[in-house]
Design an enzyme around this catalytic site. Structure first.
Site, PDB file in Angstrom:
ATOM      1  N   GLN A 185     -22.577 -27.972 -45.191  1.00  0.00           N
ATOM      2  CA  GLN A 185     -22.735 -28.218 -46.979  1.00  0.00           C
ATOM      3  C   GLN A 185     -22.385 -29.554 -47.250  1.00  0.00           C
ATOM      4  O   GLN A 185     -22.935 -30.055 -48.003  1.00  0.00           O
ATOM      5  CB  GLN A 185     -21.488 -27.072 -47.486  1.00  0.00           C
ATOM      6  CG  GLN A 185     -22.031 -26.848 -48.830  1.00  0.00           C
ATOM      7  CD  GLN A 185     -23.211 -26.127 -49.022  1.00  0.00           C
ATOM      8  OE1 GLN A 185     -23.769 -25.513 -48.161  1.00  0.00           O
ATOM      9  NE2 GLN A 185     -23.953 -26.359 -50.282  1.00  0.00           N
ATOM     10  N   GLU A 229     -16.954 -11.950 -25.545  1.00  0.00           N
ATOM     11  CA  GLU A 229     -15.531 -11.474 -24.940  1.00  0.00           C
ATOM     12  C   GLU A 229     -14.825 -10.659 -26.110  1.00  0.00           C
ATOM     13  O   GLU A 229     -13.685 -10.707 -26.607  1.00  0.00           O
ATOM     14  CB  GLU A 229     -14.954 -12.823 -24.611  1.00  0.00           C
ATOM     15  CG  GLU A 229     -15.511 -13.273 -23.552  1.00  0.00           C
ATOM     16  CD  GLU A 229     -14.597 -14.203 -22.722  1.00  0.00           C
ATOM     17  OE1 GLU A 229     -13.192 -13.811 -22.584  1.00  0.00           O
ATOM     18  OE2 GLU A 229     -14.932 -15.330 -22.221  1.00  0.00           O
ATOM     19  N   GLU A 259     -23.147  -4.201 -20.202  1.00  0.00           N
ATOM     20  CA  GLU A 259     -24.507  -3.643 -19.762  1.00  0.00           C
ATOM     21  C   GLU A 259     -25.083  -3.150 -21.093  1.00  0.00           C
ATOM     22  O   GLU A 259     -24.359  -3.226 -22.058  1.00  0.00           O
ATOM     23  CB  GLU A 259     -24.157  -2.249 -19.154  1.00  0.00           C
ATOM     24  CG  GLU A 259     -23.272  -2.517 -17.536  1.00  0.00           C
ATOM     25  CD  GLU A 259     -23.297  -1.452 -16.791  1.00  0.00           C
ATOM     26  OE1 GLU A 259     -23.474  -0.176 -17.328  1.00  0.00           O
ATOM     27  OE2 GLU A 259     -22.519  -1.363 -15.678  1.00  0.00           O
TER      28      GLU A 259
END
Lengths: 250, 383
Positions: B337, B364, B128
């Site tokens: 790179q 997560e 949230e």
């Protein structure tokens, strides 16, 4: 309908091939081994025939103990059972010897159809299917791209130079499969989990009877570097001269 | 690695997923990224292959394989496209496994077979605006009303939400005006009062579906409560540990995908008359990438293996997730790179891996939160 599918484990076509120290074999120690891609067409064809006509699919392979993983893959795709003719020196065997061993095992079984790849991608010999047909005195259609079965009547299409030919024969028969016959399925997870419950019968053979021996293997010659002869229209005469006089292609 | 963690089924699974990823996923990855297109067709194909329920027990329609198998599959898909891998990982670890682990028998019978077969897609709503890793700060409220709960509030950054059949969401549980704790509900997406927002526009994981959820007087049967709020929530949160292993696997796959492209390029591109891998500046970068990927892979598979042995892997899963996501960021940066200017344009794909890597340090549980978890676990031994 009982179908026998010939399966060979071969180096992955994408593997970087190295010749072993004795100069006679491919070094298999660090390369990935897979089901011969042409044999995958044969397994898929067998699965499709089973889906329409029912029956049982038996995979038969001749190879070292490790070839069992190729058979497991075929079982995971949906074949019912498998036989491994164990021969640690199978890489030294010529096509006739291989065919003889396979025929001996196949002869003991009931079958209506033998399917195989048109060739194994490692040796490229294209012989085992035909030699088995000869051993067992069966009709053979090689390198098929279409297959239709009506009762006991096989109808298959082969690609030939510049066209296609349709060939028929009666079962039992041997068919070898060409790229384009079908799109082999991936083994799904259920198949993979079920494969470990299916039986792989192992048979031991004594060696002997090897008639053809590999003397040496060499890498292909390095490709020569390209040559830039110039730029624009001015370069054309020189290019044509080189193509005609040196490359001798025009 | 192979002989340490894998059995024959693992190897067959890996071969199958590798083939699938190379021939079905990789060819469309760039286009799906450019168009932010959800991989619906690929999800259907994965369902046919049985990949939507890898660690789900066979009795509930899954493949009944272990965490090692699941992690290996995520790695192979992420090597081709991280968006497809996270779609699968969120569905499995977050959409399905909480019900498998914390659900009642009725809940498992009702929802898990549909999820494991891929008939419906699963999603998970915890985050949230003011609550993510700090799940205790959840503001969404579920108020008990007879045999139902009335849910109000909302969730953000919810993976798969727009294509899901069910959502597992977390809420405060309120009974008789009293807060009982944090609980979770299984919410079918056709529930009245549920509104799902438009897809978020993101930096990476563009083909993955991410949306907001709004709950307005959404009534959910009490039978859909997942685990009981008094203590059950802790068990429920433990199911998320498996999710961390799958993000670690995504890190390994994302890193390896970019590394393989850099390795290949280094043999093709020449500068000052020799292939660029012959310069130590490039060769050493490749060596570091390979080493770090190997280390990350070992952490991921070790955590997965320990979990399969039934051990608590709170620390190991956090370590695997932390390290593998940071390796993914580092490796994709260096892959660009190695490719130089080509690395910066979309045609060579490594920039996509770079954009896809960053979220691994965030989703997560951020890297900071993983370090908090690890610190807490290691201090247990001296306190």
């Amino acid at each position: 309908m009982n179908i026998i599918v010939l399966v060979k484990q071969v180096p992955d076509t994408e593997a970087k091939i190295r010749i072993s120290d004795d100069g006679k074999h491919i070094d298999e120690s660090s390369i990935k081994l897979v089901v011969n891609p042409y044999d995958e067409y044969a397994i898929e064809a067998a699965l499709q025939l089973k889906e329409t006509h029912g029956g049982e699919i038996t995979l038969v392979s001749l190879g070292p103990a490790g070839a069992v993983t190729a058979l497991r893959t075929g079982l995971a795709m949906g074949a019912d059972k498998a036989v491994l003719i164990k021969a640690d020196d199978s890489r030294f065997m010529d096509s006739q010897t291989v065919a003889n061993h396979l025929s001996k095992v196949i002869k003991e079984r009931e079958f209506d159809l033998i399917l195989g790849g048109k060739k194994a991608v490692d040796t490229d010999a294209q012989q085992v299917g035909s030699l088995i047909a000869m051993d067992l005195n069966l009709p053979i259609i090689t390198a098929i791209v279409e297959l239709d079965l009506n009762g006991n009547q096989v109808s298959a299409v082969r690609e030939v130079e510049g066209g296609a030919e349709t060939v028929t024969c009666q079962l039992p028969a041997v068919l070898t499969c060409e790229k384009g016959l079908n799109e082999p399925r991936y083994p799904n997870l259920r198949g993979i989990m079920m494969a470990k419950k299916k039986t792989i019968e192992e048979k031991e053979i004594s060696d002997g009877g090897i008639a053809v021996e590999i003397v040496s293997m060499e890498y292909p010659p390095q490709k020569a570097e390209g040559q830039i002869v110039g730029e624009g229209p001015d370069a054309v005469p020189e290019l044509v001269r080189l193509l005609r006089e040196e490359a001798k292609v025009i | 690695m192979d002989s340490l963690f894998f059995n024959d089924e693992h190897r067959m699974l890996i071969d199958m997923v590798k083939d699938f990823a190379a021939s079905e996923v990789a060819p469309v990855a760039r286009e799906m990224d450019a168009e932010s297109r959800f991989p619906k067709e690929l999800v259907n194909q994965m369902a046919e292959l049985g990949l939507m329920g890898i660690p789900v027990p066979e009795e509930y329609g899954g493949a009944g394989m272990d965490t090692v198998a699941y992690a290996a599959a995520i790695i192979e898909i992420a090597k081709a496209d991280a968006s497809v891998a996270i779609t699968l990982a969120a569905h499995t670890s977050l959409g399905t496994m909480p019900i498998v682990i914390a659900g009642t028998e009725e809940q498992k019978q009702e929802f898990v077979p549909k999820l494991a077969s891929g008939e419906i897609l699963g999603a998970f709503g915890l985050t949230e605006p003011g609550a993510g890793s700090d799940a205790g700060a959840t503001k969404t409220k579920a108020v008990k009303d007879g045999n139902e709960y009335i849910i109000n509030g909302g969730k953000i950054f919810i993976t798969n939400a727009g294509h899901a059949g069910i959502l597992n969401i977390t809420t405060q549980i309120i009974e008789n005006g009293e807060i009982k704790g944090i609980g979770a509900f299984i919410v079918p997406t056709n529930t009245a009062g549920l509104k799902i927002g438009p897809p978020e526009k993101k930096m990476g994981w563009k083909a993955s579906d991410t949306r907001q959820l709004y709950f307005e007087d959404m009534r959910v049967p009490a039978a859909n409560l997942l685990g009981n709020p008094a203590g059950g929530f802790k068990t429920f949160m433990k199911t998320l540990i498996g999710g961390r292993i799958s993000i670690g696997a995504l890190g390994v796959g994302t890193a390896e995908g970019a590394y393989l492209k850099a390795l290949q390029y280094s043999t093709e591109r020449e500068a000052f008359g020799k292939p660029i891998h012959k310069f130590q500046g490039v060769g050493f970068k490749l060596a570091d990438m390979a080493t770090e990927i190997e280390a990350a892979k070992l952490l991921v598979f070790h955590a997965a293996w320990l979990k399969d042995q039934g051990q608590d892997v709170t620390k190991e899963a956090a370590m695997a997730k932390l390290y593998a996501s940071e390796v993914a960021m580092q490796t994709t940066t260096n892959a660009i790179q190695v490719l130089g200017g080509y690395g910066y344009v979309k045609e060579y794909d490594v920039e996509r891996y770079f954009r896809d890597a960053k979220v691994l340090e965030i989703g997560e549980g951020t890297s900071e939160v993983q370090r908090m978890i690890i610190a807490k676990e290691i201090l247990k031994s001296v306190q």
